[in-house]
Design a protein around this motif. Structure first.
Motif, PDB file in Angstrom:
ATOM      1  N   LEU A  73      -1.079 -13.637  -0.798  1.00 19.18           N
ATOM      2  CA  LEU A  73      -0.305 -12.422  -0.559  1.00 19.18           C
ATOM      3  C   LEU A  73      -1.028 -11.204  -1.127  1.00 19.18           C
ATOM      4  N   THR A  74      -1.566 -11.324  -2.317  1.00 15.73           N
ATOM      5  CA  THR A  74      -2.274 -10.221  -2.951  1.00 15.73           C
ATOM      6  C   THR A  74      -3.490  -9.800  -2.119  1.00 15.73           C
ATOM      7  N   ALA A  75      -4.263 -10.774  -1.649  1.00 20.93           N
ATOM      8  CA  ALA A  75      -5.441 -10.474  -0.829  1.00 20.93           C
ATOM      9  C   ALA A  75      -5.042  -9.795   0.478  1.00 20.93           C
ATOM     10  N   THR A  76      -3.955 -10.261   1.071  1.00 17.66           N
ATOM     11  CA  THR A  76      -3.473  -9.653   2.319  1.00 17.66           C
ATOM     12  C   THR A  76      -3.022  -8.226   2.072  1.00 17.66           C
ATOM     13  N   LEU A  77      -2.351  -7.989   0.947  1.00 13.28           N
ATOM     14  CA  LEU A  77      -1.897  -6.639   0.622  1.00 13.28           C
ATOM     15  C   LEU A  77      -3.072  -5.686   0.437  1.00 13.28           C
ATOM     16  N   GLU A  78      -4.157  -6.164  -0.150  1.00 14.76           N
ATOM     17  CA  GLU A  78      -5.351  -5.320  -0.293  1.00 14.76           C
ATOM     18  C   GLU A  78      -5.820  -4.842   1.073  1.00 14.76           C
ATOM     19  N   GLU A  79      -5.889  -5.758   2.032  1.00 11.74           N
ATOM     20  CA  GLU A  79      -6.330  -5.411   3.388  1.00 11.74           C
ATOM     21  C   GLU A  79      -5.356  -4.453   4.055  1.00 11.74           C
ATOM     22  N   VAL A  80      -4.067  -4.748   3.952  1.00 11.70           N
ATOM     23  CA  VAL A  80      -3.045  -3.932   4.606  1.00 11.70           C
ATOM     24  C   VAL A  80      -3.044  -2.508   4.054  1.00 11.70           C
ATOM     25  N   LEU A  81      -3.094  -2.377   2.739  1.00  9.40           N
ATOM     26  CA  LEU A  81      -3.064  -1.045   2.126  1.00  9.40           C
ATOM     27  C   LEU A  81      -4.328  -0.261   2.450  1.00  9.40           C
ATOM     28  N   GLU A  82      -5.447  -0.947   2.542  1.00  6.49           N
ATOM     29  CA  GLU A  82      -6.680  -0.251   2.918  1.00  6.49           C
ATOM     30  C   GLU A  82      -6.587   0.276   4.345  1.00  6.49           C
ATOM     31  N   GLU A  83      -6.001  -0.530   5.238  1.00  4.98           N
ATOM     32  CA  GLU A  83      -5.799  -0.075   6.617  1.00  4.98           C
ATOM     33  C   GLU A  83      -4.815   1.091   6.675  1.00  4.98           C
ATOM     34  N   MET A  84      -3.756   1.024   5.864  1.00  4.24           N
ATOM     35  CA  MET A  84      -2.717   2.052   5.895  1.00  4.24           C
ATOM     36  C   MET A  84      -3.185   3.378   5.301  1.00  4.24           C
ATOM     37  N   TYR A  85      -3.891   3.309   4.166  1.00  5.46           N
ATOM     38  CA  TYR A  85      -4.189   4.522   3.413  1.00  5.46           C
ATOM     39  C   TYR A  85      -5.662   4.908   3.373  1.00  5.46           C
ATOM     40  N   GLY A  86      -6.541   4.025   3.825  1.00  8.36           N
ATOM     41  CA  GLY A  86      -7.964   4.336   3.809  1.00  8.36           C
ATOM     42  C   GLY A  86      -8.465   4.596   2.402  1.00  8.36           C
ATOM     43  N   GLU A  87      -9.123   5.731   2.212  1.00  2.00           N
ATOM     44  CA  GLU A  87      -9.725   6.081   0.930  1.00  2.00           C
ATOM     45  C   GLU A  87      -8.733   6.675  -0.069  1.00  2.00           C
ATOM     46  N   ASN A  88      -7.483   6.956   0.361  1.00  2.00           N
ATOM     47  CA  ASN A  88      -6.508   7.627  -0.498  1.00  2.00           C
ATOM     48  C   ASN A  88      -5.228   6.821  -0.711  1.00  2.00           C
ATOM     49  N   PRO A  89      -5.324   5.635  -1.306  1.00  2.00           N
ATOM     50  CA  PRO A  89      -4.099   4.858  -1.543  1.00  2.00           C
ATOM     51  C   PRO A  89      -3.273   5.487  -2.660  1.00  2.00           C
TER      52      PRO A  89
END
Length: 99
Positions: A73-89
């Protein structure tokens, strides 16, 4: 959310541009697992685009009385948040807001 609302969400998604990916995304968001709702919740930190993001209310795995992070779940969240926010999480995210 009750079952009728879940069904309406899925039906509405069917007609939204006939986009199957969007349909699957909405169907997954509409689904709630009662077992997962009873899981212990906690907080974890992940790195997104080189920045630390705190995830609140994330489901934890309980084994022999100890609580552990769900690494998949943690690894998936890293990918999802990177897709959602790009360089500005954001610095903090509530897990419930992602569902």
């Amino acid at each position: 959310m009750d079952m009728d609302k879940r069904i309406l969400k899925i039906k509405a998604a069917l007609w939204e541009n006939r986009n199957e990916e969007r349909l699957l995304s909405k169907a997954i968001r509409a689904y709630r697992d009662p077992v997962a709702d009873r899981q212990p919740r906690g907080e974890t930190e992940i790195i997104v685009s080189g920045k630390t993001v705190t995830i609140r209310n994330i489901p934890l795995v309980e084994k022999d009385g100890e609580l552990y992070e769900n690494l998949h779940l943690t690894a998936t969240l890293e990918e999802v948040l990177e897709e959602m926010y790009g360089e500005n999480p954001p610095s903090e995210v509530d897990f419930e807001d992602l569902l």
